[in-house]
Scaffold this motif. Structure first.
Motif, PDB file in Angstrom:
ATOM      1  N   ILE A 184     -11.735  20.777 -20.399  1.00  0.00           N
ATOM      2  CA  ILE A 184     -11.485  22.450 -18.930  1.00  0.00           C
ATOM      3  C   ILE A 184     -12.721  23.149 -19.803  1.00  0.00           C
ATOM      4  O   ILE A 184     -13.697  23.504 -19.293  1.00  0.00           O
ATOM      5  CB  ILE A 184     -10.129  22.377 -19.550  1.00  0.00           C
ATOM      6  CG1 ILE A 184      -9.160  21.972 -18.345  1.00  0.00           C
ATOM      7  CG2 ILE A 184     -10.340  24.184 -19.055  1.00  0.00           C
ATOM      8  CD1 ILE A 184      -7.720  22.619 -19.097  1.00  0.00           C
ATOM      9  N   PRO A 185     -12.928  23.244 -20.882  1.00  0.00           N
ATOM     10  CA  PRO A 185     -14.176  24.107 -21.502  1.00  0.00           C
ATOM     11  C   PRO A 185     -15.370  23.846 -21.019  1.00  0.00           C
ATOM     12  O   PRO A 185     -15.998  24.762 -20.648  1.00  0.00           O
ATOM     13  CB  PRO A 185     -13.916  24.592 -22.706  1.00  0.00           C
ATOM     14  CG  PRO A 185     -12.381  23.854 -23.233  1.00  0.00           C
ATOM     15  CD  PRO A 185     -11.991  23.059 -21.975  1.00  0.00           C
ATOM     16  N   ALA A 186     -15.459  22.118 -21.005  1.00  0.00           N
ATOM     17  CA  ALA A 186     -16.723  22.026 -20.305  1.00  0.00           C
ATOM     18  C   ALA A 186     -17.539  22.134 -18.764  1.00  0.00           C
ATOM     19  O   ALA A 186     -18.101  22.748 -18.741  1.00  0.00           O
ATOM     20  CB  ALA A 186     -16.643  20.508 -21.284  1.00  0.00           C
ATOM     21  N   LEU A 187     -16.189  22.554 -18.520  1.00  0.00           N
ATOM     22  CA  LEU A 187     -15.652  22.519 -16.812  1.00  0.00           C
ATOM     23  C   LEU A 187     -16.098  24.038 -16.522  1.00  0.00           C
ATOM     24  O   LEU A 187     -16.907  24.083 -16.014  1.00  0.00           O
ATOM     25  CB  LEU A 187     -14.587  22.313 -16.176  1.00  0.00           C
ATOM     26  CG  LEU A 187     -14.911  22.713 -14.601  1.00  0.00           C
ATOM     27  CD1 LEU A 187     -15.788  21.688 -13.595  1.00  0.00           C
ATOM     28  CD2 LEU A 187     -13.685  22.113 -14.138  1.00  0.00           C
ATOM     29  N   LEU A 188     -15.715  25.365 -17.224  1.00  0.00           N
ATOM     30  CA  LEU A 188     -15.676  26.082 -17.387  1.00  0.00           C
ATOM     31  C   LEU A 188     -17.539  26.499 -17.455  1.00  0.00           C
ATOM     32  O   LEU A 188     -17.750  27.754 -16.980  1.00  0.00           O
ATOM     33  CB  LEU A 188     -14.898  27.388 -18.434  1.00  0.00           C
ATOM     34  CG  LEU A 188     -13.764  27.290 -17.668  1.00  0.00           C
ATOM     35  CD1 LEU A 188     -12.539  27.528 -19.098  1.00  0.00           C
ATOM     36  CD2 LEU A 188     -13.713  27.705 -16.242  1.00  0.00           C
TER      37      LEU A 188
END
Length: 160
Positions: free
Chosen positions: A51-55
């Motif tokens: 999720i942080p990578a996508l953000l």
């Protein structure tokens, strides 16, 4: 008591031959049945990294869209309304296809590989990205924490 297998997703399919619960009542960790380690380098990337990578990727794509296209965050319509998605598409195809990871993946310690652990390549990266941009396939996971986009492309997101 209701067990997870009683309400399992249709995507998981029937039990695999030889797949059994562990003695403590839990099942195999994600990715183990695919031949990936349960933890550490090479294990399946968890949501706490994904999720942080996508953000990070999405924010970078929005910044690029604002700099090079007629795009404003929250500024409805116009020719630039799909600009961040187009930048996201290009970023994913180019970076996953050549380096094996996007900017967000790299910063969060992730990379995309095939199910047998090899380099994904441009063709798989293109197919994975098309499905990822449709959003729905990415929101449906199997028992190995792979989104439908990864499953259909034959890829896995693993820890570096």
């Amino acid at each position: 008591m209701v067990k997870r297998e009683d309400i399992a997703s249709w995507l998981q399919g029937p039990p695999v031959a030889g797949e059994k619960d562990l003695p403590d009542g839990t099942t195999e960790p994600a990715g183990v049945r695919l031949g990936f380690p349960a933890t550490g380098q090479g294990s399946i990337g968890r949501m706490s990294r994904r999720i942080p990578a996508l953000l990070i990727d999405w924010l970078a794509c929005q910044a690029i869209a604002m700099a090079f296209f007629d795009y404003r965050v929250g500024g409805g319509g116009g020719s630039g309304s799909f600009a961040p998605l187009m930048v996201f598409f290009v970023e994913n195809v180019l970076l996953v296809g050549t380096l094996g990871s996007t900017l967000g993946h790299r910063l969060c310690g992730l990379r995309v590989v095939t199910v047998d652990g090899r380099y994904a390549g441009v063709r798989r990266a293109l197919w994975r990205t098309v499905l990822l941009c449709l959003v729905v396939p990415a929101a449906i996971w199997d028992r190995d924490n792979r989104g439908m986009h990864d499953r259909l492309a034959g890829t896995v997101l693993v820890r570096n």
